[in-house]
Design an enzyme around this catalytic site. Sequence first.
Site, PDB file in Angstrom:
ATOM      1  N   GLU A 116       0.829  -1.198   0.000  1.00 56.39           N
ATOM      2  CA  GLU A 116       0.000   0.000   0.000  1.00 56.39           C
ATOM      3  C   GLU A 116       0.874   1.262   0.000  1.00 56.39           C
ATOM      4  OE1 GLU A 116      -2.871  -0.289   3.128  1.00 56.39           O
ATOM      5  OE2 GLU A 116      -4.315   0.946   2.075  1.00 56.39           O
TER       6      GLU A 116
ATOM      7  N   CYS B 212     -10.670  -1.900  14.301  1.00 55.35           N
ATOM      8  CA  CYS B 212     -10.935  -3.339  14.393  1.00 55.35           C
ATOM      9  C   CYS B 212     -11.216  -3.790  15.820  1.00 55.35           C
ATOM     10  CB  CYS B 212      -9.752  -4.125  13.856  1.00 55.35           C
ATOM     11  SG  CYS B 212      -9.410  -3.707  12.149  1.00 55.35           S
TER      12      CYS B 212
ATOM     13  N   GLU C  74     -14.042 -12.804  -6.266  1.00 59.52           N
ATOM     14  CA  GLU C  74     -12.726 -12.466  -6.827  1.00 59.52           C
ATOM     15  C   GLU C  74     -11.563 -12.881  -5.916  1.00 59.52           C
ATOM     16  OE1 GLU C  74     -15.093 -10.366  -5.876  1.00 59.52           O
ATOM     17  OE2 GLU C  74     -14.311  -8.548  -4.939  1.00 59.52           O
TER      18      GLU C  74
ATOM     19  N   GLU D  93       2.297   1.667  -3.370  1.00 60.79           N
ATOM     20  CA  GLU D  93       1.243   2.171  -4.250  1.00 60.79           C
ATOM     21  C   GLU D  93       1.058   3.670  -4.049  1.00 60.79           C
ATOM     22  OE1 GLU D  93      -2.576   0.340  -3.634  1.00 60.79           O
ATOM     23  OE2 GLU D  93      -3.550   1.595  -5.150  1.00 60.79           O
TER      24      GLU D  93
ATOM     25  N   GLU E 121     -16.020 -10.940   3.052  1.00 61.90           N
ATOM     26  CA  GLU E 121     -14.835 -10.671   2.236  1.00 61.90           C
ATOM     27  C   GLU E 121     -14.227 -11.967   1.704  1.00 61.90           C
ATOM     28  OE1 GLU E 121     -11.317  -9.250   4.268  1.00 61.90           O
ATOM     29  OE2 GLU E 121     -10.809  -7.934   2.605  1.00 61.90           O
TER      30      GLU E 121
ATOM     31  N   SER F 236      -7.010   2.088  -2.393  1.00 58.71           N
ATOM     32  CA  SER F 236      -5.813   1.297  -2.669  1.00 58.71           C
ATOM     33  C   SER F 236      -6.282  -0.053  -3.207  1.00 58.71           C
ATOM     34  CB  SER F 236      -5.030   1.085  -1.371  1.00 58.71           C
ATOM     35  OG  SER F 236      -4.148   0.012  -1.532  1.00 58.71           O
TER      36      SER F 236
ATOM     37  N   CYS G 195      -8.353  -2.055   3.872  1.00 57.90           N
ATOM     38  CA  CYS G 195      -8.303  -3.299   4.643  1.00 57.90           C
ATOM     39  C   CYS G 195      -9.559  -3.572   5.459  1.00 57.90           C
ATOM     40  CB  CYS G 195      -7.059  -3.388   5.512  1.00 57.90           C
ATOM     41  SG  CYS G 195      -6.451  -1.843   6.083  1.00 57.90           S
TER      42      CYS G 195
ATOM     43  N   LYS H 183     -15.509  -9.788   7.525  1.00 56.30           N
ATOM     44  CA  LYS H 183     -14.427 -10.623   6.975  1.00 56.30           C
ATOM     45  C   LYS H 183     -14.989 -11.922   6.398  1.00 56.30           C
ATOM     46  CE  LYS H 183     -10.681  -8.213   7.743  1.00 56.30           C
ATOM     47  NZ  LYS H 183      -9.874  -7.777   6.581  1.00 56.30           N
TER      48      LYS H 183
END
Lengths: 625, 157, 405
Positions: A308, A552, A402, A311, A397, A355, A335, A394
Amino acid sequence: MTESDNIRVPVSQQPHSVIKSKKENGIGGLVSIQINEKAVMVPLGTTILEACRKNQIHIPTLCHHEDLCLAGLCRICVVDVEGMKTLQAACSFPITSPLKIHTSTPMVRKARRHIIDLILSEHCGECYSCIRNGNCELQALAKEYGVDGYRFGHVEQPRYSVDRSSVSVIRDLNKCILCRRCIRTCIDLQEVGVLEAIDRGDKTHIGTFLDKPLADVICINCGQCTNRCPTAALSTNDPSDEIWEAIDNPNKHVVIQTAPSPRAAIGEEFGVAPGKSFTGELNSALKRIGFDKVFDTNFTADLTIIEEGTELLNRLKKVLVNCDTSVKLPQFTSCSPGWIKFIEHFYPEYLDYLSTAKSPQQMFGAVIKTFYAKETGINPDDIVTVALMPCSAKKFECNRPEMNSSGYKDVDFGLTTREMATMIKEAGIYLPEMPKTGFDDPFGEASGAGLIFGATGGVMEAALRTVYELVTGREVPFKNLNIEPCRGFDGIKQASVKLENCVNEYSFLEGIDLKFLVAHGTANAKKVMQMLKRGELNDVHFVEIMACPGGCLGGGGQPIPTSAEIRRKRAQAIYEEEASLPIRKSHENPYVKYIYQKFLTEGPCGKLSHKLLHTHYTKRGRFIS
Amino acid sequence: MLTLEKNSLSEEIEELVSLYGENRGSLLEILGAIEKKYGYISEFAQQEVARLLNIHPVEVYSFISFFSFLHSKPQGRNMVRMCKTIACNMKGADNISAVIEKELGIKFGETTKNRRVTLEYTNCLGMCDCAPAMLVNGKIYTNLDVEKAIKIINELK
Amino acid sequence: MSTSAVNPKKRTGPVIFSEYNSGDGIKKAFSLKREDILFELKESKLKGRGGAGFPTSSKWMLTAAASSDKKFLICNADEGEPGTFKDRVLLQEYPELVFDGMVIGGYTIGAKYGIVYLRGEYEYIYESLQFYLQSMRKRNFLGNNILGSNFSFDIKIHLGAGAYVCGEETALIESLEGERGEPRNRPPYPVNTGYMGYPTVVNNVETLAAVPHIVCKSGKWFKKFGTDKSTGSKLFSVSGDCNKPGVYELPWGITIRELLNIVEAENTKAVQVGGASGICIPKSGFDRKLGYEDAATGGSVIVFNEKRNMLQVLKNFMEFFVEESCGQCTPCRIGNVKLLEGVEKIEKGNYTFSYINTLKELGNTMKVASKCGLGQSSPNSFISILENFKDEIFKSNGANNDRVG
């Protein structure tokens, strides 16, 4: 209410519009009242509930939650106020004049007992077959008030079918007591707006748009509602049966990665006061349960920082040097899966600002089923990857179509802190007494930078430590590497650090004030997106957003209850653990260096990195079909 | 729904929003107007209202579900609301209701197959001095007896 | 058949239905200071006619005293109490009283906007009210600089959509704000924090209709009628078993027996005073006086003769509350269901007296623990009917003492 001061509260639920005296002790600042004959002074505008709690007088509550705006609708907290014909809800009655309050008159006790009896008459389900057995506010109240039968009858047949459509959150309205905490969480705290009260009278229930299944409406899976539900009407979708099955299957190689937030909170599930991490103890417990390998998610958190951060530097170069207008700044972190779904639904036109780096959970999955499989010679088909996360999103996710860049489902199961605690208990283990052991190789060491991902601002702090050093060749100019502006629980934090004496490669950044912004809770994310729309973030370079209040550590899969104080303690545990670690910068993690030498040989943001560690997003939009 | 229909409905709702004001306080008026014209507020219309007032679709649905006179499912061309509260009940409203049900072959809460009539019970219409009473498409009919009621129902287009 | 075009028949009565010319109250009010109007109102001891009976002058004074750049006056025309229809008559036949009362109210408290919250069931009155407002605007009784003064005021009519609970003032405000019609926590009261958060007066139609008379004829004149604690007159909506149902304006303090004579009721067994949320009075109580100090009512008087089955009456009331509860607070949402179930158990003979007593106790809890007036008053009929007609009810529905609950 520091975190939620600016939330969109309906007028009905706003606190009394008394003009509070600035000086608490000034004239009119304090009101003298009597609670159960005891004279006390309280600041003007204090609710009866707050006044009682300050004076160690217990008042039962159900709809009240300190993170949320007032409701005053379950009526369990009623008290007697002299001179008033009816009982008053302590949670929502602001004290503005001298009152005489009685909290335990025969009428009050009878009313509370009646209310519990009424709720129980409509509450379908038995305690011993309930996921919240032992941690249910209704059950606790029934015990407190000596309920020994169903005075007003009891529902035998479930009236609603359980909504299991979502991979993250399960809704069982049969257990709902209509306290509406979930509504206030979803609409006011998180500003997602999935749940509302539907119909009226005896038909009132909590529902979604047109009572559609949860999976079909705009739910971001943050699970904050499951954290605040007093019963088991809202819970997370628990995959532990399947995980046990994998563990019990000798042909499966089951590996688990653990994120820092669950480690800082799981003790609460075992009766330990908030504020202590159980990382080492958890490693032993997981091994004893039967996981073949236990890895630290912080390893891929470090990897995330490298990818990241690189990037970000690439974007900066493209914008500043190549004047490429197609490249978007500020770069937003990616994230938090709740945040990702939030932006995909509500701001699909801004996905280019995200990102492309995957979250640490997903990077780990991809690395395990490729690099790790190769190193150990295990067929990826036989590897089952579990992720211990503080988070219900999560689960969604890891089920995104993908997320299979390894050629397999990168992460098989997302497991929450609460679900993990149950597995540990089921295995007959008392976690706090386990010996401390380390993580398994080849990802053993992780830096403290990855650890602090658990708290809001942590990703930003970790990224700055690395980016600043890459650009200038020096450590960030903050004492003990603690970038204080990133820390704390303000809804939106903004700061900058000046880049001077840059190394040659990054001379284009010379003299630039690297501006960053940190927000947590999607209500704040919404504000940030509005700032972006208005062009107020034009000079900002990097934005960290976490979907859950507190980051989190306040995730939807964390132990119940939650409060600002509990979240503060969890953050403290994380920062304390971090301060004691030898390596505190992601780029200094030797295992990270190793993986770039051995496997991701084209370096950060290289071709293989892009295949395994980066992703793309879906323009979902708001329309519910 | 066809795109063309959607577009014209969107335009209509936009006009209503600009007429009553682009804030939540206009919700009752906007939904009332849509209900009046279409007999219900469709899934699409609810989302359009939510979008234009900057609230969540579920809040619109919640609001609709709260009020007896707003619907989120299609209703018949004619809305018959029979009062079932005490004064009308004492004057034989339930008997009239039973006859109407028989006449139309549907129960209260249902719509005829040809969508001609929807029957609904309602609470006190404020016509207790000339009970029994019913509202048909917003118009009040009082001092009903079986004959009168059937005649009114049968004359509905 | 349709009464939407009722030919205004002139009624007679001591106060409301006494002589009044449109606009007189406004003209008189403008010749007075605001304090003078408040004084007259206080002098009159006028209390809210919706049922709760809060002194109108206090509401107005609190709102007048509140410092705010915006204030609102709302006319609560969401009359929904079973057996009440006086507001419909006022709005259809005497709109000048209600609207003049609103203008005077706006002038007194310093509000520029008035809202009439008209229940959806009365949609057929909407057009004629709009027409009347338009005529007031033409005569400059409404709009900018009314009658050349520096006071501007206008009135908007909002249609409700079928929810009894919206007659509760804070629920009414919620629905005007585009929220579900669910009552708010009090305090804060609307006089401080009302519509859109601004100080707001919510008055019943009849309360506002009394105001122009008081302004024109003084508070002293008003309180000549009625009793010491219940001054003035009251519009009673009488329905049920009587030969002359309808709206009657009578001074407070009249006994139930006197009223029954006026409406020509025969063989009366019981009278429900105050609608479904009121109390049921048996023969032995017919000498009770209608008024705040004895049998209070927002106007609803329902007469039952000897043939009526009181348990069925109660069942009808309880079904009403189960549907019309907003569903927000526990005592009202579930409590009313339990009371209805209790009635059904009695109907089937499947009950014990101890369970019925438990339900009466629950009713008492609902009275004190519910969030708003709906839940606080819904057990009234349950308790009073079962108490006053126990012989009739429990004789014909024998208890099965073997089964509890």
